[in-house]
Scaffold this motif. Sequence first.
Motif, PDB file in Angstrom:
ATOM      1  N   UNK A 105      -1.944  45.398  19.206  1.00 32.36           N
ATOM      2  CA  UNK A 105      -1.579  44.580  20.362  1.00 32.36           C
ATOM      3  C   UNK A 105      -2.824  43.940  20.960  1.00 32.36           C
ATOM      4  N   UNK A 106      -2.694  42.677  21.383  1.00 31.39           N
ATOM      5  CA  UNK A 106      -3.810  41.959  21.974  1.00 31.39           C
ATOM      6  C   UNK A 106      -3.348  41.191  23.209  1.00 31.39           C
ATOM      7  N   UNK A 107      -4.063  41.383  24.315  1.00 29.93           N
ATOM      8  CA  UNK A 107      -3.869  40.608  25.540  1.00 29.93           C
ATOM      9  C   UNK A 107      -4.959  39.554  25.561  1.00 29.93           C
ATOM     10  N   UNK A 108      -4.558  38.292  25.677  1.00 34.15           N
ATOM     11  CA  UNK A 108      -5.532  37.209  25.695  1.00 34.15           C
ATOM     12  C   UNK A 108      -5.826  36.765  27.130  1.00 34.15           C
ATOM     13  N   UNK A 109      -6.867  35.974  27.295  1.00 31.27           N
ATOM     14  CA  UNK A 109      -7.290  35.506  28.621  1.00 31.27           C
ATOM     15  C   UNK A 109      -6.208  34.685  29.311  1.00 31.27           C
ATOM     16  N   UNK A 110      -5.318  34.040  28.539  1.00 34.75           N
ATOM     17  CA  UNK A 110      -4.240  33.246  29.136  1.00 34.75           C
ATOM     18  C   UNK A 110      -3.031  34.109  29.513  1.00 34.75           C
ATOM     19  N   UNK A 153      -1.203  35.902  27.562  1.00 34.72           N
ATOM     20  CA  UNK A 153      -0.241  36.095  26.475  1.00 34.72           C
ATOM     21  C   UNK A 153      -0.578  37.388  25.742  1.00 34.72           C
ATOM     22  N   UNK A 154       0.458  38.010  25.179  1.00 28.69           N
ATOM     23  CA  UNK A 154       0.283  39.244  24.411  1.00 28.69           C
ATOM     24  C   UNK A 154       0.784  38.986  22.997  1.00 28.69           C
ATOM     25  N   UNK A 155       0.007  39.426  22.018  1.00 31.97           N
ATOM     26  CA  UNK A 155       0.352  39.238  20.615  1.00 31.97           C
ATOM     27  C   UNK A 155       0.421  40.592  19.931  1.00 31.97           C
ATOM     28  N   UNK A 156       1.318  40.703  18.942  1.00 30.12           N
ATOM     29  CA  UNK A 156       1.472  41.930  18.165  1.00 30.12           C
ATOM     30  C   UNK A 156       1.458  41.571  16.688  1.00 30.12           C
ATOM     31  N   UNK A 157       0.537  42.185  15.955  1.00 27.62           N
ATOM     32  CA  UNK A 157       0.419  41.969  14.512  1.00 27.62           C
ATOM     33  C   UNK A 157       0.270  43.326  13.833  1.00 27.62           C
TER      34      UNK A 157
END
Length: 117
Positions: free
Chosen positions: A33-38, A40-44
């Motif tokens: 899981x990644x939280x970006x500066x904008x 948004x959260x991404x899951x790969x």
Amino acid sequence: MTTTGSRVRVCAVGDLEIERGRAALFGTVQVALFLLADASVHAVSNLDPYSGAHVMSRGIVGSRGEAATLASPMHKQVFDLRTGECLETQGREPASLRVWSVTVVDGHVELDIEEMR
């Protein structure tokens, strides 16, 4: 972890640090899981398709144009966090990361458990 319908609550957004990965385990499936500066959260997939190691949560977050990217900590292949497509194969055959759609509900990150199968 809480399940609602086909969605599973993974963690609070506050548990994530901007541009630092976190790994989550669902049975035998590891998700990065990644939280970006904008915000948004991404899951790969946490599985690096080139090395076979579960290390993508330790990758380096960056960007290529409009695409948020993730570089493998092993051999530095670069993947698009939105699609999982490998943008820089470092001379190897194309491969990709599995991607899950993320929903943030009441400050919590949720994934579709049906996509885990």
